[in-house]
Design an enzyme around this catalytic site. Structure first.
Site, PDB file in Angstrom:
ATOM      1  N   ASP A   1       0.235  -0.625   5.233  1.00 29.04           N
ATOM      2  CA  ASP A   1      -0.464   0.640   5.532  1.00 29.04           C
ATOM      3  C   ASP A   1      -1.712   0.750   4.661  1.00 29.04           C
ATOM      4  O   ASP A   1      -1.787   1.590   3.758  1.00 29.04           O
ATOM      5  CB  ASP A   1       0.489   1.822   5.278  1.00 29.04           C
ATOM      6  CG  ASP A   1      -0.155   3.148   5.637  1.00 29.04           C
ATOM      7  OD1 ASP A   1      -1.108   3.159   6.448  1.00 29.04           O
ATOM      8  OD2 ASP A   1       0.292   4.186   5.100  1.00 29.04           O
TER       9      ASP A   1
ATOM     10  N   PHE B   1       0.860  -1.196   0.000  1.00 30.91           N
ATOM     11  CA  PHE B   1       0.000   0.000   0.000  1.00 30.91           C
ATOM     12  C   PHE B   1       0.899   1.249   0.000  1.00 30.91           C
ATOM     13  O   PHE B   1       0.793   2.115   0.865  1.00 30.91           O
ATOM     14  CB  PHE B   1      -0.927   0.047   1.219  1.00 30.91           C
ATOM     15  CG  PHE B   1      -1.728  -1.214   1.448  1.00 30.91           C
ATOM     16  CD1 PHE B   1      -2.905  -1.439   0.751  1.00 30.91           C
ATOM     17  CD2 PHE B   1      -1.302  -2.184   2.357  1.00 30.91           C
ATOM     18  CE1 PHE B   1      -3.649  -2.607   0.982  1.00 30.91           C
ATOM     19  CE2 PHE B   1      -2.038  -3.343   2.580  1.00 30.91           C
ATOM     20  CZ  PHE B   1      -3.229  -3.554   1.900  1.00 30.91           C
TER      21      PHE B   1
ATOM     22  N   CYS C   1      -5.871   3.164   9.728  1.00 34.10           N
ATOM     23  CA  CYS C   1      -6.254   4.579   9.765  1.00 34.10           C
ATOM     24  C   CYS C   1      -7.774   4.720   9.831  1.00 34.10           C
ATOM     25  O   CYS C   1      -8.313   5.794   9.557  1.00 34.10           O
ATOM     26  CB  CYS C   1      -5.671   5.334   8.571  1.00 34.10           C
ATOM     27  SG  CYS C   1      -6.240   4.707   6.992  1.00 34.10           S
TER      28      CYS C   1
HETATM   29  N1  SAH Z   1       1.688   4.193   2.812  1.00 34.79           N
HETATM   30  C1  SAH Z   1       1.267   5.299   1.980  1.00 34.79           C
HETATM   31  C2  SAH Z   1      -0.205   5.627   2.122  1.00 34.79           C
HETATM   32  C3  SAH Z   1      -1.128   4.472   1.860  1.00 34.79           C
HETATM   33  S1  SAH Z   1      -2.756   4.920   1.470  1.00 34.79           S
HETATM   34  C4  SAH Z   1       2.146   6.509   2.256  1.00 34.79           C
HETATM   35  O1  SAH Z   1       3.028   6.456   3.139  1.00 34.79           O
HETATM   36  O2  SAH Z   1       1.987   7.518   1.570  1.00 34.79           O
HETATM   37  C5  SAH Z   1      -3.448   3.412   0.969  1.00 34.79           C
HETATM   38  C6  SAH Z   1      -3.045   2.941  -0.432  1.00 34.79           C
HETATM   39  O3  SAH Z   1      -3.577   1.621  -0.597  1.00 34.79           O
HETATM   40  C7  SAH Z   1      -3.592   3.760  -1.584  1.00 34.79           C
HETATM   41  O4  SAH Z   1      -2.510   4.221  -2.365  1.00 34.79           O
HETATM   42  C8  SAH Z   1      -4.451   2.768  -2.388  1.00 34.79           C
HETATM   43  O5  SAH Z   1      -4.312   2.945  -3.803  1.00 34.79           O
HETATM   44  C9  SAH Z   1      -3.895   1.443  -1.975  1.00 34.79           C
HETATM   45  N2  SAH Z   1      -4.807   0.287  -2.049  1.00 34.79           N
HETATM   46  C10 SAH Z   1      -6.130   0.249  -1.766  1.00 34.79           C
HETATM   47  N3  SAH Z   1      -6.601  -1.013  -1.846  1.00 34.79           N
HETATM   48  C11 SAH Z   1      -5.547  -1.809  -2.182  1.00 34.79           C
HETATM   49  C12 SAH Z   1      -5.377  -3.222  -2.388  1.00 34.79           C
HETATM   50  N4  SAH Z   1      -6.401  -4.058  -2.267  1.00 34.79           N
HETATM   51  N5  SAH Z   1      -4.152  -3.684  -2.685  1.00 34.79           N
HETATM   52  C13 SAH Z   1      -3.095  -2.831  -2.806  1.00 34.79           C
HETATM   53  N6  SAH Z   1      -3.199  -1.500  -2.623  1.00 34.79           N
HETATM   54  C14 SAH Z   1      -4.400  -0.978  -2.314  1.00 34.79           C
END
Ligand code: SAH
Length: 394
Positions: free
Chosen positions: A298, A229, A338
């Site tokens: 995350d 993520f 979160c």
């Molecule tokens: N760790 C990041 C923020 C994460 S926000 C930082 O430090 O900036 C959550 C992210 O999860 C988003 O970018 C979203 O596109 C992604 N996401 C959502 N569902 C997902 C899934 N099933 N598998 C992988 N990524 C996913």
């Protein structure tokens, strides 16, 4: 000016006497006149005693409290609120810092401004109203920000189209309230990030993970890192800075991976240690046995409302179990939630259940939370939304 009056049912003044900043619709006995969403109202007890002033809103949270004192909500009022939010970021060493020029300038209830988020990106403030009341005052507040910040502020961009209550009868359009600026590079502890507040997720960057990303640096030397993520790759670059052997950044969004690649180029040109993948987390983690010894999880808020809580806790459990089962012995896991509706204890319980599935020995090294520019009003525990654990797996 006398404001419309919202009278509470007997006994319902208790939460306001304890300075909780919301009035729920079920607590209201009577409203003195027909109200428009976003109007200022005075809240009184069943015995007509003054309690507070706030913004009226249609929905389960009916009033968001701005003041527990009987005073005019005028330009001076807003200026004082913003000035105190700005002063806190100065005191924290954020405003004016060369190393970090991205931070949250206003954090809703935590800054006594329920319904309002303002993020600061190297001179551009991104204004996000979560209530109609805060949307109505956007031009006034943008001007006050300019007055208070002077040359430190280049532009104010309003990005409220997706955060206003959907029932509100207005059609917000995003755009500059003041000045103009272009997507820019911001710095977080000296690392560079391309930020696009117009196209990006949220206000453009997940500012709330700043201190936790910095902590990853300490754990990264010689490790094989999975940043799941990743969005714009933040954790990955702190891992690289900390001497990681390899770093894999994964996100389901192709745009996020594109952004991550741009950010690699800004910080670690042609660094072969880094690779980025567009993939779903559960697919990617199906078979990663022993490949990593530092995993960062995350995910987005699995529960956006109370109704989704049970399912969300299951998802946290399953996700964490995948990491516990496959991380190399001696590995480290950074895991986060979160979701505002998931409490610290519930999250810990879900992670605990995930660990038990893997039957491995797991120790908690750190308990993490949101940083000081996302302050929590002590009377509003709901404001504590980001929680995380650093775990060591034997
Ligand atoms: N760790 C990041 C923020 C994460 S926000 C930082 O430090 O900036 C959550 C992210 O999860 C988003 O970018 C979203 O596109 C992604 N996401 C959502 N569902 C997902 C899934 N099933 N598998 C992988 N990524 C996913």
């Amino acid at each position: 000016m006398t404001l419309p009056i919202v009278t509470l049912k007997p006994g319902k003044e208790q939460s306001l006497n304890r300075f909780h900043p919301w009035v729920f619709s079920g607590a209201i006995k009577h409203i003195s006149q027909e109200l428009e969403e976003g109007e200022l109202v005075t809240v009184v007890s069943n015995k007509d005693e003054f309690l507070a002033i706030g913004h009226f809103q249609i929905g389960s949270i009916a009033v968001r409290i701005l003041s527990f004192e009987e005073l005019p909500v005028d330009n001076v009022f807003w200026e004082n609120k913003l000035a105190s939010a700005i002063q806190l970021r100065r005191d924290l060493g954020l405003l004016g810092s060369e190393q970090t020029n991205v931070f949250r300038l206003v954090h809703g209830e935590g800054d006594g401004l329920p319904g309002l988020i303002i993020d600061f990106y190297n001179g551009t403030a991104v204004y996000q109203a979560h209530s109609v009341g805060m949307y109505h005052v956007r031009h006034q507040l943008a001007k006050l920000l300019k007055k208070l910040l002077g040359d430190q502020l280049i532009a104010v961009y309003d990005k409220s189209d997706k955060t206003l209550p959907y029932k509100a009868d207005i059609s917000p359009e995003n755009g500059y309230l003041l000045g103009e600026s272009a997507p820019c590079v911001v710095k977080e502890y000296g690392l560079s990030f391309q930020v696009d507040w117009i196209q990006g997720q949220k206000t453009g960057f997940f500012i709330d993970q700043r201190e936790n990303r910095k902590l990853v640096e300490q754990f990264s030397a010689e490790r094989d890192v999975l940043n799941m993520f990743c969005y714009s790759g933040g954790f990955s670059f702190f891992a690289m800075q900390g001497g990681a052997k390899t770093v894999h950044s994964v996100d389901a969004s192709a745009k996020a991976i594109e952004l991550t690649r741009q950010n690699v180029a800004l910080n670690f040109v042609d660094d072969k240690r880094h690779e980025a993948f567009v993939a779903d987390a559960f697919d990617f983690m199906r078979d990663i046995k022993d490949r990593y010894n530092l995993i960062i999880l995350d995910p987005p808020a699995f529960a956006k409302h109370r109704g989704a809580l049970r399912q969300a806790l299951q998802a946290y459990k399953r996700l964490n179990a995948k990491a516990f089962e496959q991380v190399r012995p001696g590995g480290i896991i950074f895991t986060f939630s979160c979701s505002q509706v998931v409490t610290k204890d519930q999250f810990r319980e879900a992670v605990f259940s995930g660990a038990a599935i893997s039957k491995r020995k797991v120790r908690i090294l750190h308990q993490l939370h949101q940083p000081a520019d996302h302050p929590i009003n002590i009377y509003h525990p709901e404001g504590e939304y980001l929680k995380g654990l650093v775990l060591q797996v034997d």
